[in-house]
Design a protein around this motif. Structure first.
Motif, PDB file in Angstrom:
ATOM      1  N   ALA A 519       0.829  -1.210   0.000  1.00  0.00           N
ATOM      2  CA  ALA A 519       0.000   0.000   0.000  1.00  0.00           C
ATOM      3  C   ALA A 519       0.858   1.252   0.000  1.00  0.00           C
ATOM      4  CB  ALA A 519      -0.928  -0.015   1.210  1.00  0.00           C
ATOM      5  N   ILE A 520       1.928   1.268   0.807  1.00  0.00           N
ATOM      6  CA  ILE A 520       2.955   2.312   0.728  1.00  0.00           C
ATOM      7  C   ILE A 520       4.244   1.602   0.376  1.00  0.00           C
ATOM      8  CG2 ILE A 520       4.236   4.098   1.971  1.00  0.00           C
ATOM      9  CD1 ILE A 520       1.845   4.533   3.752  1.00  0.00           C
ATOM     10  N   TRP A 521       4.898   2.059  -0.686  1.00  0.00           N
ATOM     11  CA  TRP A 521       6.106   1.344  -1.105  1.00  0.00           C
ATOM     12  C   TRP A 521       7.187   2.295  -1.569  1.00  0.00           C
ATOM     13  CZ3 TRP A 521       7.190  -0.480  -6.526  1.00  0.00           C
ATOM     14  CH2 TRP A 521       6.319   0.050  -7.468  1.00  0.00           C
ATOM     15  N   PHE A 522       8.432   1.805  -1.459  1.00  0.00           N
ATOM     16  CA  PHE A 522       9.621   2.600  -1.719  1.00  0.00           C
ATOM     17  C   PHE A 522      10.516   1.853  -2.704  1.00  0.00           C
ATOM     18  CE2 PHE A 522       8.096   3.219   2.545  1.00  0.00           C
ATOM     19  CZ  PHE A 522       8.060   4.592   2.696  1.00  0.00           C
ATOM     20  N   SER A 523      11.084   2.603  -3.653  1.00  0.00           N
ATOM     21  CA  SER A 523      11.990   2.004  -4.630  1.00  0.00           C
ATOM     22  C   SER A 523      13.170   2.944  -4.858  1.00  0.00           C
ATOM     23  CB  SER A 523      11.266   1.763  -5.964  1.00  0.00           C
ATOM     24  OG  SER A 523      12.196   1.480  -6.994  1.00  0.00           O
ATOM     25  N   GLY A 554      16.685  -1.468  -4.542  1.00  0.00           N
ATOM     26  CA  GLY A 554      17.719  -0.529  -4.139  1.00  0.00           C
ATOM     27  C   GLY A 554      17.554  -0.024  -2.715  1.00  0.00           C
ATOM     28  N   GLN A 555      18.631   0.545  -2.194  1.00  0.00           N
ATOM     29  CA  GLN A 555      18.687   0.914  -0.781  1.00  0.00           C
ATOM     30  C   GLN A 555      18.035   2.265  -0.531  1.00  0.00           C
ATOM     31  OE1 GLN A 555      22.279   0.047   1.244  1.00  0.00           O
ATOM     32  NE2 GLN A 555      21.999   1.616   2.805  1.00  0.00           N
ATOM     33  N   THR A 556      17.175   2.298   0.483  1.00  0.00           N
ATOM     34  CA  THR A 556      16.525   3.537   0.907  1.00  0.00           C
ATOM     35  C   THR A 556      16.897   3.817   2.351  1.00  0.00           C
ATOM     36  OG1 THR A 556      14.537   2.329   1.570  1.00  0.00           O
ATOM     37  CG2 THR A 556      14.584   3.194  -0.663  1.00  0.00           C
ATOM     38  N   ASN A 557      16.701   5.054   2.763  1.00  0.00           N
ATOM     39  CA  ASN A 557      16.949   5.411   4.158  1.00  0.00           C
ATOM     40  C   ASN A 557      16.177   6.667   4.496  1.00  0.00           C
ATOM     41  OD1 ASN A 557      18.439   7.555   3.046  1.00  0.00           O
ATOM     42  ND2 ASN A 557      20.409   6.553   3.385  1.00  0.00           N
ATOM     43  N   GLY A 558      16.275   7.089   5.761  1.00  0.00           N
ATOM     44  CA  GLY A 558      15.634   8.321   6.186  1.00  0.00           C
ATOM     45  C   GLY A 558      14.139   8.224   6.368  1.00  0.00           C
ATOM     46  N   ILE A 559      13.582   7.016   6.473  1.00  0.00           N
ATOM     47  CA  ILE A 559      12.130   6.820   6.543  1.00  0.00           C
ATOM     48  C   ILE A 559      11.714   6.698   8.005  1.00  0.00           C
ATOM     49  CG2 ILE A 559      10.225   5.320   5.860  1.00  0.00           C
ATOM     50  CD1 ILE A 559      12.075   4.451   3.477  1.00  0.00           C
ATOM     51  N   ASN A 560      10.783   7.535   8.429  1.00  0.00           N
ATOM     52  CA  ASN A 560      10.323   7.564   9.814  1.00  0.00           C
ATOM     53  C   ASN A 560       8.807   7.411   9.843  1.00  0.00           C
ATOM     54  OD1 ASN A 560      13.047   8.498  10.707  1.00  0.00           O
ATOM     55  ND2 ASN A 560      12.443  10.328   9.582  1.00  0.00           N
ATOM     56  N   LEU A 561       8.313   6.365  10.498  1.00  0.00           N
ATOM     57  CA  LEU A 561       6.874   6.142  10.632  1.00  0.00           C
ATOM     58  C   LEU A 561       6.461   6.419  12.071  1.00  0.00           C
ATOM     59  CD1 LEU A 561       7.910   3.385   8.642  1.00  0.00           C
ATOM     60  CD2 LEU A 561       5.528   3.822   8.113  1.00  0.00           C
ATOM     61  N   ASN A 562       5.442   7.259  12.244  1.00  0.00           N
ATOM     62  CA  ASN A 562       4.990   7.650  13.572  1.00  0.00           C
ATOM     63  C   ASN A 562       3.465   7.739  13.573  1.00  0.00           C
ATOM     64  OD1 ASN A 562       4.680   8.671  16.133  1.00  0.00           O
ATOM     65  ND2 ASN A 562       6.187  10.308  15.886  1.00  0.00           N
ATOM     66  N   ASN A 563       2.849   7.040  14.507  1.00  0.00           N
ATOM     67  CA  ASN A 563       1.392   7.004  14.628  1.00  0.00           C
ATOM     68  C   ASN A 563       0.745   6.510  13.334  1.00  0.00           C
ATOM     69  OD1 ASN A 563      -1.052   7.227  15.978  1.00  0.00           O
ATOM     70  ND2 ASN A 563      -1.377   9.325  15.295  1.00  0.00           N
ATOM     71  N   VAL A 564       1.086   5.302  12.963  1.00  0.00           N
ATOM     72  CA  VAL A 564       0.567   4.666  11.762  1.00  0.00           C
ATOM     73  C   VAL A 564      -0.259   3.448  12.178  1.00  0.00           C
ATOM     74  CG1 VAL A 564       1.166   3.457   9.632  1.00  0.00           C
ATOM     75  CG2 VAL A 564       2.458   5.489  10.328  1.00  0.00           C
TER      76      VAL A 564
END
Length: 955
Positions: A519-523, A554-564
């Motif tokens: 549903a939420i995705w990163f590439s 590929g590599q991702t970073n800097g992702i912050n999930l809060n109150n999900v």
């Protein structure tokens, strides 16, 4: 995502056909086979799935009340729920609808508020020719006939592979539904029963009803004083019988010259071409009254649309006529009218969008866009553009795309449904997109790709939206370094705010991959994320079709999930297929289909930082194995409460300290070049992958490559690398350094640096001790290729390794007998999307070339640089099991000059089988060749030529 220059929107994935034929048959059967008639007793109303309009405080404020057909009284057959791509219910809102197949059958809605108009979503079966069928269905109020409403399947039903066609003989039918609207002629009070009822099945054997939006449309807006009128002042035809393009163009040109708004009165106006606007307001009597449409009868790439002027060298690279040039347009207002086009196919090169070009300091307000290719495809650079209070329906491609250098722009309070590609997208191709936002929008069914996406971009905001029902090849929210031109300064950078969004039945099966999309995705396909800050807060992910959260490519970073909140997922809470660094605080997951909530086959490469309040999604022993079948419908049926938002994310910037001095100071750092060739971008030189490389423009020396270490560091040597299998070559390179990026000092004078595969194809250059932030290479010659080339640019400080480099002199013999094609230039007669010919010689078996679909023959040619003895080829496809066994038919040809080719192997079928490595070896007659060519004429697995690696050997 539609594209004006290169066809695409298929993520770079394996081609999979398993199951599609069965699904296609299911869809066709659902559309054309008679449904068993029910008795005259109507099915009573019952609750449908969660609606995007159930979420208070989020999404668009719309002027209608929506009713789902399966939720009301009907005498037809309820279909669904079903989320399998290619089935009729999979594209319905809520994945359910009602099919009527007999005279007298109906769906009956009870008004909950006064209404004088309706828009309803429906599907008719296609006809045998693929041109669609026309029919009508009765509209009744309290049993009394109001009117027969025309319906059609001319704007639905696409087939085959991207970008699709209208041939029912092809596979993969989809895009089944369309929408129509009508005024009742009177206002009916709440409680009135409005029926859609079949009066005849002669024109269509079935009518599938998905939903109806009932609306109280106000009277036409009164013509303001002082405006120019396209009818009374310029002679435009409000009946639509004749082309009014020239009349509209004259009106807006006069409006600009006189500083007066231009008025579109009530009427239906035919435009055979764009009206180009600049410095003018174009407004109408309302989108139910002032309607623009039409298409040129012979030049089908011309159609109704309101366009700004194109920017020279900007996002649009096609034909620009004189009156369309020298953009962007400025100070344009478009408001209170509709553009309802006549686009029935997808041709990405055609400019047949409702709104386009470039518009700075401009507003689109209360405009209805339907039956065009894209609602608004904006080709920058441009700044401060807003779409608000609008409706975008039934597009063959995207709803909106901010393409190339669009800044400080927004789409807000807009309703989008039934797009054939990304609903709301940003694509930072070659020029950064900065500070754009998608806010308070409601997005219904998206047939292909994503509801909300930004391909690259800096400081992006995606907030307060509601999305529902993504069908295939995408999810709800996508953050990605994908698609051409998204790298370096155009990549995902800065601070992203993704907040207060609700995602319902998002994510889906991708027909190219054998697993779902989250549903939420990163590439990070093009390059790794370079330390952005991506804050995802106060978000509800409900009833996801597959995983709720997904990392891939590929590599991702800097992702912050809060109150999900994750409530319901068809497979996993987290689907991890690529390395990342992610923080989780107050992330709660319930009703996850799989007992193990995480699928992770990258191990410790996925680094989790946990804050307080997490539950339901974490395990120390993730699952890694075959993909399970999804379990759908596990999410909530009543809307969740949104609760109190979290406190704002901390404003402390991320640390800027570069890597420790003992390691490679340049790893992952920003890098720029004086030029680059094709996909061989400068970032390849700092990505840690020795098989990827930077190459400058050819035949243009000198060239420079500069890395920013992030702070002044002690630097005493650089290590430069080329791919291991490349032939021996000498590049003439100088090294310079700077503390401020302005003044550079020579650290090592220009000299020949020999890269020898026998010695690792690496060169170490010692530098005088000193502090530098910027290190620059200047390349002025290369004996192996007429361009600067480098796979890794490494910078070190402190003491070098104590082990001296090998002292064995370089060999004087010809290059080794390894893969002669490694890293060599490759060309093709065509390519689809990002599957370029260069992928076949990059040493990466997971990237691949694919030709244009349904267009055999196709050829792929590799230039070995000089005539070489070639005795065999090894040809590979990706080794994943998802690439099913297929036989490709091709011939092998060779040439010494690139002009005259001789046949080395006659055309024959070669079978690629993943259980035996998915490769074939072809022996060739003895002889020297510089150019080796494959000519493809067939492929049993996909209607195109496909190859991951093209290897050539002397023995």
């Amino acid at each position: 995502m539609a594209d004006h220059t290169t066809p695409h929107h298929r993520p770079p994935r394996p081609r999979v056909r398993a199951g599609l034929a069965a699904l296609a048959a299911t869809a066709l059967a659902a559309a054309s086979v008679t449904v068993v008639a029910l008795t005259s007793t109507a099915t009573p109303a019952r609750a449908a799935g969660l609606s995007p309009f159930d979420i208070p405080g989020r999404g668009a404020t719309v002027p209608f009340v929506e009713h789902e057909a399966e939720d009301v009284t009907h005498t037809g057959a309820r279909i669904g729920p079903d989320r399998r791509y290619g089935t009729l219910p999979s594209e319905a809102s809520g994945r359910e609808a009602v099919t009527l197949d007999a005279v007298g059958e109906y769906v009956e809605f009870t008004l909950t508020a006064p209404a004088n108009a309706v828009t309803f979503r429906y599907s008719l079966p296609d006809n045998a020719a693929g041109t669609g069928r026309d029919a009508s269905i009765d509209l009744r109020a309290n049993g009394i006939l109001v009117k027969a409403v025309p319906v059609t399947s001319r704007y639905g039903w696409y087939y085959g592979g991207y970008p699709f066609n209208n041939n029912p003989g092809d596979s993969n039918p989809h895009h089944f539904y369309d929408e129509t609207r009508t005024l009742f002629g009177t206002t009916y009070p709440a409680g009135t029963k409005i029926r859609l009822q079949v009066s005849s099945t002669a024109q269509s054997p079935t009518f599938t009803i998905d939903l109806a939006d009932f609306e109280l449309v106000g009277a036409p807006i009164t013509k303001p004083a002082g405006v120019l009128d396209v009818v009374t002042d310029f002679g435009a035809d409000p009946t639509g019988a004749t082309d009014s393009t020239a009349k509209f163009q004259a009106a807006v040109d006069a409006g600009r010259a006189q500083g007066r708004a231009v008025w579109i009165p009530t009427g239906t106006f035919t435009l055979w071409d764009h009206v180009v606007v600049d410095g003018v307001t174009l407004r109408g009597a309302g989108p139910w009254y002032s309607v623009l449409g039409g298409r040129h009868p012979t030049d089908r790439k011309r159609a109704a649309g309101i366009y700004g002027k194109y920017v020279p060298g900007g996002g649009y690279t096609g034909e620009i006529r004189p009156h369309e040039a020298n953009g962007p347009s400025r100070n344009v207002t478009l408001r209170d009218f509709a553009i309802i086009g006549d686009i029935r196919e997808r041709v990405d090169e055609d400019q047949v969008n409702a709104i386009g070009g470039a518009m700075t300091d401009s507003v689109v307000d209360n405009v209805w866009m339907q039956h065009t290719k894209v609602g608004a495809w904006m080709d920058g650079p441009m700044n401060n553009f807003t779409i608000r209070n609008s409706r975008i329906l039934d597009q063959t491609a995207d709803g909106v795309n901010f393409h190339t250098g669009v800044t400080n722009s927004t789409v807000t309070n807009t309703f989008v449904r039934n797009t054939g590609d990304d609903a709301l997208a940003m694509w930072a191709q070659n020029v950064p997109n900065v500070n754009n936002s998608f806010t308070f929008n409601t997005i219904g069914v998206t047939i292909l790709a994503n509801h909300l996406v930004s391909y690259g971009g800096r400081d992006i905001k995606i907030t307060d939206n509601v999305t529902a029902d993504s069908v295939t090849n995408g999810g709800g929210i996508h953050v990605a370094n994908r698609y051409p031109g998204v790298q370096g300064q155009t990549a995902v950078l800065g601070t992203w705010t993704i907040a207060r969004n609700t995602l319902i039945r998002n994510g889906n099966s991708d027909y190219n991959w054998r697993f779902g999309v989250g549903a939420i995705w990163f590439s990070a396909l093009n390059e790794a994320f370079q330390n952005p800050t991506i804050n995802i807060t106060d978000t509800d992910i409900l009833d996801s079709s597959y995983a709720a959260l997904h990392w891939i490519e590929g590599q991702t970073n800097g992702i912050n999930l809060n109150n999900v909140r994750i409530d319901g997922a068809g497979t996993y809470a987290l689907q991890v297929q690529a390395a990342s660094q992610v923080s989780f605080t107050n992330v709660r997951a319930t009703r996850i289909a799989q007992p193990n909530p995480i699928h992770n086959c990258v191990g410790s490469g996925f680094q989790i930082t946990q804050g307080a309040g997490n539950s339901g999604w974490y395990t120390a022993t993730p699952y890694c194995g075959p993909w399970p079948e999804p379990q759908w419908g596990t999410g909530p049926t009543t809307p969740p409460t949104t609760g109190n938002p979290t406190t704002p994310p901390p404003t402390t910037p991320p640390p800027t300290t570069p890597p420790p001095s003992g390691g490679n100071l340049a790893a992952g750092r920003p890098v720029t070049a004086s030029s680059s060739n094709q996909t061989y971008a400068p970032t390849n030189a700092v990505d840690g992958n020795p098989a990827s490389y930077w190459e400058s423009a050819n035949n243009t020396f000198p060239q420079t490559l500069t890395v920013d270490l992030g702070a002044v560091r002690s630097v005493d040597r650089v290590v430069l690398r080329l791919p291991a299998g490349w032939e021996r070559r000498t590049q003439t390179i100088a090294v310079a350094g700077s503390t401020d990026g302005g003044e550079y000092t020579t650290l090592a004078a220009a000299a020949g640096r020999t890269f020898d595969p026998a010695a690792g194809n690496a060169v170490t250059i010692g530098l005088p001790a000193g502090d530098r932030r910027f290190v620059r290479l200047t390349v002025s010659a290369n004996t192996g290729w007429p361009a600067a080339q480098l796979s890794e640019f490494e910078v070190y400080g402190g003491t070098p390794p104590t082990t001296p480099p090998p002292t064995t002199p370089p060999p004087t013999t010809a290059p080794p007998t390894g893969n002669l094609a490694a890293g060599r230039p490759a060309t093709a007669t065509s390519h689809a999307d990002v599957y370029v010919a260069g992928n076949t010689t990059d040493g990466n078996p997971n990237t691949y070339w694919e030709s244009a679909n349904n267009a055999f023959p196709q050829s792929l040619t590799v230039d070995l640089g000089t005539a070489r003895p070639v005795s065999r080829l090894v040809l590979r496809l990706p080794q994943q099991a998802a690439w099913q066994t297929r036989t490709q038919t091709f011939a092998v040809l060779g040439s010494t000059d690139g002009a005259t080719y001789g046949t080395l192997r006659a055309s024959a079928g070669y079978t690629f089988n993943p259980t035996t490595g998915n490769f074939v070896t072809i022996g060739l007659p003895a002889g020297d060749r510089r150019f080796v060519r494959l000519t493809f004429t067939g492929n049993t697995g996909w209607p195109a030529g496909q190859l991951a690696e093209f290897e050539a050997y002397a023995s």
